[in-house]
Design an enzyme around this catalytic site. Structure first.
Site, short mmCIF file in Angstrom:
data_model
loop_
_atom_site.label_atom_id
_atom_site.label_comp_id
_atom_site.label_asym_id
_atom_site.label_seq_id
_atom_site.Cartn_x
_atom_site.Cartn_y
_atom_site.Cartn_z
N TYR A 135 0.57 -1.82 -0.05
CA TYR A 135 0.11 0.08 0.36
C TYR A 135 0.98 1.15 0.15
O TYR A 135 1.73 0.86 0.24
CB TYR A 135 -1.10 0.50 1.07
N SER A 173 -13.59 -4.50 0.14
CA SER A 173 -14.51 -4.17 -0.22
C SER A 173 -14.90 -4.30 -0.23
O SER A 173 -16.25 -5.16 -1.55
CB SER A 173 -13.54 -4.90 -1.35
N GLY A 199 -17.31 1.70 -4.17
CA GLY A 199 -17.72 2.98 -3.59
C GLY A 199 -19.04 2.75 -4.07
O GLY A 199 -19.54 3.10 -4.13
N LEU A 217 -21.57 0.79 -4.27
CA LEU A 217 -23.04 0.17 -3.91
C LEU A 217 -23.35 1.29 -2.91
O LEU A 217 -24.19 1.13 -2.55
CB LEU A 217 -22.43 -0.49 -2.89
N LYS A 239 -23.03 6.78 -5.76
CA LYS A 239 -22.15 7.75 -6.17
C LYS A 239 -22.14 7.53 -7.63
O LYS A 239 -21.12 8.38 -8.68
CB LYS A 239 -21.66 8.50 -5.86
#
Length: 349
Positions: free
Chosen positions: A53, A237, A242, A244, A247
């Site tokens: 990451y 996830s 995002g 769900l 947007k």
């Protein structure tokens, strides 16, 4: 905050876990520290990171997420208040995975595991991890949205028992308390458990796989392990990057949002996933709850989920995500969710 046991251990972890993969890319060090402070104030104790990451993975940012957690630990002196989990990168076998870590030769053998763990501990400014996970298998298999088993004969793979023997040495040295896998399959998990049981090697306590309303593949073959073998799911996830939240419906791409900034992420944005999302969003609004809470509360209520790993780029998002722990979906809503799933089964595995 609700807690659940981590596998068969005596370690309690928060039902909401703090995902961190945007720290160092979409989030600054100050953002990361603010999120950690707020999450702990709400009872979150599981913090999940990885040597790879932030994501998207790049040589110039690799390790920043662990570094930010390390500087927070150095300032706050709260190591005992968190369950710290990190992950070691597996070997690069396709272009989706990072090739810059240890020159792409990231096999799960003694040399690489030792280098990876020592580097993670240094960045994190701690002398041990509560959970050390294998980010993906040391073999070619169907992961990260791949639909079919590739049927590839790898030139080289590290035997599972060899990897476990190295992890055993880490546990004995006090550098690692427990071990887990990630992006793993039923066959792979069965082999880890078999070698643990027959050779007295460390037992896998958790599996970190994608799990959401758009991806319920875990239920088909892996959830049975949680029932009989005590291997808990750390669900990543849960909002499908995002999607769900609703947007991105009807082609919307809000400024600064993840799928707007990074077009490489297509796992959750196919037409079937959009159609299913539209129905889940409508269901949430019909019952007067936010689409975010519908998606996260559903994951929270699954009996095989040990921790729901949420991620946020703003404090407002983080607050809403954590608030889902107080939402309970009714039997009627759960029945409606299953009806949508029947019409759109696993549109984004």
């Amino acid at each position: 905050m609700k807690t659940r046991k981590l596998g068969r251990t005596d370690l309690d972890v928060s039902l909401i876990g703090l995902g961190t993969m945007t720290w160092g890319e979409q989030n600054t060090e100050a953002d990361a520290h603010q999120q950690l402070d707020y999450a702990l104030s709400r009872g979150v104790n599981l913090v999940d990171v990885a040597e790879m990451y932030p994501v998207p993975p790049k040589p110039e940012t690799q390790g920043l997420t662990e570094t930010y957690i390390g500087t927070w630990l150095a300032k706050r002196k709260r190591r005992q208040d968190i369950v710290l989990a990190s992950k070691v990168a597996g070997p690069v076998r396709d272009p989706k995975r990072p090739g810059h870590i240890r020159d792409g030769k990231t096999f799960l053998d003694r040399k690489n595991l030792t280098e990876a763990l020592d580097a993670s501990l240094k960045r994190l400014q701690t002398d041990y991890l509560d959970l050390y996970q294998l980010h993906w298998p040391d073999r070619t298999t169907a992961t990260f949205g791949q639909l079919n088993y590739p049927w590839v004969e790898d030139e080289h793979t590290v035997p599972i028992e060899e990897t476990l023997s190295v992890l055993q040495d880490f546990v004995r040295a006090g550098k690692v308390r427990h071990v887990g896998v990630s992006n793993e399959t039923p066959w792979g998990l069965s082999q880890f458990l078999r070698h643990s049981d027959t050779q007295n090697l460390p037992r896998v306590v958790s599996i970190q796989n994608a799990y959401s309303l758009l991806n319920r593949v875990f239920e088909i073959g892996l959830s049975e392990f949680t029932h009989h073998e005590g291997v808990g799911l750390l669900a990543y996830s849960p909002l499908a990057m995002g999607m769900l939240c609703g947007k991105y419906l009807n082609g919307a791409r809000p400024e600064g949002a993840r799928l707007t900034r990074y077009t490489r992420f297509t796992r959750y944005s196919n037409p079937q996933a959009e159609a299913a999302t539209s129905e889940y969003v409508a269901l949430a609004r019909e019952h007067g709850i936010s689409p975010t809470h519908l998606a996260l509360a559903w994951v929270n209520q699954r009996p095989f989920v040990t921790s729901n790993l949420i991620g946020a780029t703003t404090l407002e998002q983080l607050k809403e995500n954590i608030d889902s722990v107080d939402v309970t979906l009714s039997p009627d809503v759960l029945k409606a969710i299953d009806a949508i799933h029947t019409r759109y089964p696993n549109p984004a595995p």
